[in-house]
Design an enzyme around this catalytic site. Structure first.
Site, PDB file in Angstrom:
ATOM      1  N   CYS A 191       0.818  -1.219   0.000  1.00 25.68           N
ATOM      2  CA  CYS A 191       0.000   0.000   0.000  1.00 25.68           C
ATOM      3  C   CYS A 191       0.850   1.268   0.000  1.00 25.68           C
ATOM      4  O   CYS A 191       0.331   2.362  -0.218  1.00 25.68           O
ATOM      5  CB  CYS A 191      -0.952  -0.011   1.190  1.00 25.68           C
ATOM      6  SG  CYS A 191      -1.995  -1.476   1.197  1.00 25.68           S
ATOM      7  N   HIS A 222      -3.295   6.989   2.511  1.00 22.90           N
ATOM      8  CA  HIS A 222      -3.717   5.695   1.967  1.00 22.90           C
ATOM      9  C   HIS A 222      -5.089   5.371   2.547  1.00 22.90           C
ATOM     10  O   HIS A 222      -5.332   5.539   3.748  1.00 22.90           O
ATOM     11  CB  HIS A 222      -2.702   4.616   2.352  1.00 22.90           C
ATOM     12  CG  HIS A 222      -3.202   3.240   2.103  1.00 22.90           C
ATOM     13  ND1 HIS A 222      -3.738   2.868   0.897  1.00 22.90           N
ATOM     14  CD2 HIS A 222      -3.287   2.148   2.915  1.00 22.90           C
ATOM     15  CE1 HIS A 222      -4.122   1.607   0.973  1.00 22.90           C
ATOM     16  NE2 HIS A 222      -3.861   1.150   2.186  1.00 22.90           N
ATOM     17  N   ASN A 259     -10.153  -0.262  -0.288  1.00 21.27           N
ATOM     18  CA  ASN A 259      -8.694  -0.136  -0.192  1.00 21.27           C
ATOM     19  C   ASN A 259      -8.077  -0.663  -1.492  1.00 21.27           C
ATOM     20  O   ASN A 259      -8.163  -1.850  -1.767  1.00 21.27           O
ATOM     21  CB  ASN A 259      -8.219  -0.954   1.022  1.00 21.27           C
ATOM     22  CG  ASN A 259      -6.703  -0.961   1.178  1.00 21.27           C
ATOM     23  OD1 ASN A 259      -5.968  -0.567   0.284  1.00 21.27           O
ATOM     24  ND2 ASN A 259      -6.239  -1.424   2.335  1.00 21.27           N
TER      25      ASN A 259
HETATM   26  N1  COA Z   1     -18.928  -9.087   8.145  1.00 16.94           N
HETATM   27  C1  COA Z   1     -19.467  -9.414   9.323  1.00 16.94           C
HETATM   28  N2  COA Z   1     -18.747  -9.808  10.387  1.00 16.94           N
HETATM   29  C2  COA Z   1     -17.416  -9.867  10.214  1.00 16.94           C
HETATM   30  C3  COA Z   1     -16.779  -9.567   9.024  1.00 16.94           C
HETATM   31  C4  COA Z   1     -17.594  -9.161   7.949  1.00 16.94           C
HETATM   32  N3  COA Z   1     -17.107  -8.813   6.743  1.00 16.94           N
HETATM   33  N4  COA Z   1     -15.461  -9.724   9.168  1.00 16.94           N
HETATM   34  C5  COA Z   1     -15.239 -10.121  10.427  1.00 16.94           C
HETATM   35  N5  COA Z   1     -16.434 -10.225  11.074  1.00 16.94           N
HETATM   36  C6  COA Z   1     -16.677 -10.606  12.451  1.00 16.94           C
HETATM   37  C7  COA Z   1     -15.596 -11.504  13.018  1.00 16.94           C
HETATM   38  O1  COA Z   1     -15.842 -12.843  12.644  1.00 16.94           O
HETATM   39  C8  COA Z   1     -15.723 -11.258  14.471  1.00 16.94           C
HETATM   40  O2  COA Z   1     -16.804 -12.009  14.945  1.00 16.94           O
HETATM   41  P1  COA Z   1     -16.717 -12.722  16.386  1.00 16.94           P
HETATM   42  O3  COA Z   1     -16.560 -11.594  17.374  1.00 16.94           O
HETATM   43  O4  COA Z   1     -18.003 -13.440  16.466  1.00 16.94           O
HETATM   44  O5  COA Z   1     -15.518 -13.607  16.323  1.00 16.94           O
HETATM   45  C9  COA Z   1     -16.149  -9.790  14.572  1.00 16.94           C
HETATM   46  O6  COA Z   1     -16.644  -9.446  13.273  1.00 16.94           O
HETATM   47  C10 COA Z   1     -15.031  -8.864  14.947  1.00 16.94           C
HETATM   48  O7  COA Z   1     -13.905  -9.154  14.132  1.00 16.94           O
HETATM   49  P2  COA Z   1     -12.576  -8.355  14.292  1.00 16.94           P
HETATM   50  O8  COA Z   1     -11.587  -8.866  13.297  1.00 16.94           O
HETATM   51  O9  COA Z   1     -12.187  -8.321  15.733  1.00 16.94           O
HETATM   52  O10 COA Z   1     -13.063  -6.889  13.870  1.00 16.94           O
HETATM   53  P3  COA Z   1     -12.312  -5.539  14.007  1.00 16.94           P
HETATM   54  O11 COA Z   1     -13.128  -4.629  14.809  1.00 16.94           O
HETATM   55  O12 COA Z   1     -10.858  -5.698  14.350  1.00 16.94           O
HETATM   56  O13 COA Z   1     -12.371  -5.007  12.516  1.00 16.94           O
HETATM   57  C11 COA Z   1     -11.018  -4.759  10.558  1.00 16.94           C
HETATM   58  C12 COA Z   1     -11.727  -5.727  11.479  1.00 16.94           C
HETATM   59  C13 COA Z   1     -10.310  -5.588   9.486  1.00 16.94           C
HETATM   60  C14 COA Z   1     -12.043  -3.856   9.903  1.00 16.94           C
HETATM   61  C15 COA Z   1      -9.995  -3.905  11.363  1.00 16.94           C
HETATM   62  O14 COA Z   1      -9.194  -4.737  12.166  1.00 16.94           O
HETATM   63  C16 COA Z   1      -9.126  -3.105  10.472  1.00 16.94           C
HETATM   64  O15 COA Z   1      -9.595  -2.248   9.766  1.00 16.94           O
HETATM   65  N6  COA Z   1      -7.815  -3.343  10.518  1.00 16.94           N
HETATM   66  C17 COA Z   1      -6.889  -2.663   9.625  1.00 16.94           C
HETATM   67  C18 COA Z   1      -6.848  -3.424   8.362  1.00 16.94           C
HETATM   68  C19 COA Z   1      -6.256  -2.636   7.251  1.00 16.94           C
HETATM   69  O16 COA Z   1      -6.492  -1.470   7.135  1.00 16.94           O
HETATM   70  N7  COA Z   1      -5.502  -3.324   6.408  1.00 16.94           N
HETATM   71  C20 COA Z   1      -4.907  -2.767   5.248  1.00 16.94           C
HETATM   72  C21 COA Z   1      -3.750  -1.939   5.639  1.00 16.94           C
HETATM   73  S1  COA Z   1      -2.945  -1.398   4.224  1.00 16.94           S
END
Ligand code: COA
Length: 335
Positions: free
Chosen positions: A111, A262, A292
């Site tokens: 990224c 980004h 993204n």
């Molecule tokens: N739809 C519905 N539920 C979803 C899901 C989706 N698309 N993806 C994950 N879940 C669920 C999980 O299974 C989990 O359920 P559980 O609590 O029953 O186990 C719950 O949502 C929470 O998941 P979690 O991974 O803890 O969510 P989060 O609050 O950390 O959010 C991201 C996830 C990916 C949005 C967040 O971590 C994030 O944005 N991270 C940065 C990623 C990024 O920007 N990457 C690129 C960088 S260049």
């Protein structure tokens, strides 16, 4: 020497996929995706390739700059999703444009790819080796997503963005009326970094090794991410990188008109704004309609803003990329 962006362009695939569309094929919802990330829809390639989108973005950037393809000295593409391992996407762009005088290569900095390419271009311009460089970020992320993993595949999109960067001698003769557009100061400062020790929090393995002589063949994989670790990395590293580059440029947070970050997650953008004590309205957003797009996100957003007339001569702008590697890179430019 002044290195200025004199033209921008972008290309997004025709097909738009909303969160509701995704909810029709997997266990997710518009509410979950939008509230966690700010993403509402994304463009996903059907027939478009990375090289096609990159070439279209480049063509538009050259047109915007008023530059012919044969005047380009170098093409650098930030990408992790080239159509081929070889030839590079940059070489394919060169061939498609007929940029016969350009040297072309890709950069893999995920990224941060466009920002790394921009800074690499600057190094060549600053030493006087080249005068005109096409810098791109181009991705077809949809082909490296695990479409059974709802926690990653809903986040990403496809597309390409390009910028023409040209060197001018300070106070020297300008090459054309278009280039005379301003007393713009171009790139004021940049800074970048990498942290390979933490790289596996966002990874994607290469292709299957089926060499019969090896005892350890590995299977390919799709994108795998520890979302929370990546989130922590972004919100802690990006404000530090931006403060560092502002210090190098000798400008304050308050002097900056726009922070073009980004586009990974709206919450990351809001957190960076808060940590910098900057008005969040200065952080334009495209992830709501693009998701993204990795290396393409900064140049696509830059092009959107340029074409909307949001960028005025003399505006100071921060651009900042961060992601896989781990990598990050920030620049202060004067438009
Ligand atoms: N739809 C519905 N539920 C979803 C899901 C989706 N698309 N993806 C994950 N879940 C669920 C999980 O299974 C989990 O359920 P559980 O609590 O029953 O186990 C719950 O949502 C929470 O998941 P979690 O991974 O803890 O969510 P989060 O609050 O950390 O959010 C991201 C996830 C990916 C949005 C967040 O971590 C994030 O944005 N991270 C940065 C990623 C990024 O920007 N990457 C690129 C960088 S260049």
């Amino acid at each position: 020497m002044i290195a200025r962006i004199i033209g921008t362009g972008s290309c997004l695939p025709e097909s738009i996929v909303t969160n509701d569309d995704l909810a029709g094929i997997m266990d997710t919802s518009d509410e979950w995706i939008a509230s966690r990330t700010g993403i509402r829809k994304r463009h996903l390639a059907k027939d478009e390739t990375t090289a096609f989108m990159a070439s279209e973005a480049a063509r538009k950037a050259l047109e915007n700059a008023g530059i012919e393809a044969d005047k380009v000295d170098m093409i650098i593409v930030g990408t992790i999703t080239g159509d081929y391992i070889t030839p590079s996407t940059a070489c394919q762009v060169q061939g498609r444009l007929g940029a016969v005088n350009a040297v072309a290569f890709d950069i893999n900095a995920a990224c941060s790819g466009f920002m790394y390419a921009f800074h690499t271009a600057y190094a060549y311009l600053q030493t006087g080796i080249y005068k005109t460089v096409l810098v791109l970020g181009a991705e077809t992320l949809s082909k490296i997503m695990d479409w059974t993993d709802r926690s990653t595949c809903v986040l990403f999109g496809d597309g390409a963005g390009a910028a023409v960067v040209q060197a001018f001698e300070e106070g020297g003769q300008q090459a054309s009326e278009k280039e005379m557009m301003g007393e713009r100061n171009g790139l004021l400062a940049f800074e970048q970094g990498s942290d390979g020790a933490r790289g596996m929090v966002l990874n994607c393995r290469g292709r299957l090794n089926h060499n019969p002589l090896t005892t350890n063949p590995f299977a390919p994989s799709y994108v795998s991410m520890d979302g929370q670790e990546v989130y922590k990395f972004a919100v802690s590293t990006v404000p530090v990188s931006i403060r560092r580059v502002l210090g190098k440029a000798g400008v304050e947070v308050g002097d900056i008109k726009f922070f073009i970050l980004h586009q990974a997650n709206l919450r990351i953008i809001q957190s960076v704004a808060k940590r910098l004590k900057a008005d969040v309205d200065k952080f334009p957003v495209s992830l709501d309609h693009c998701g993204n797009i990795s290396a393409a996100s900064v140049p696509v957003l830059l092009d959107e803003m340029n074409r909307k007339g949001m960028l005025n001569r003399g505006d100071k702008i921060v651009m900042s990329g961060f992601g896989g590697g781990l990598t990050w890179a920030s620049a202060v430019i004067e438009w």
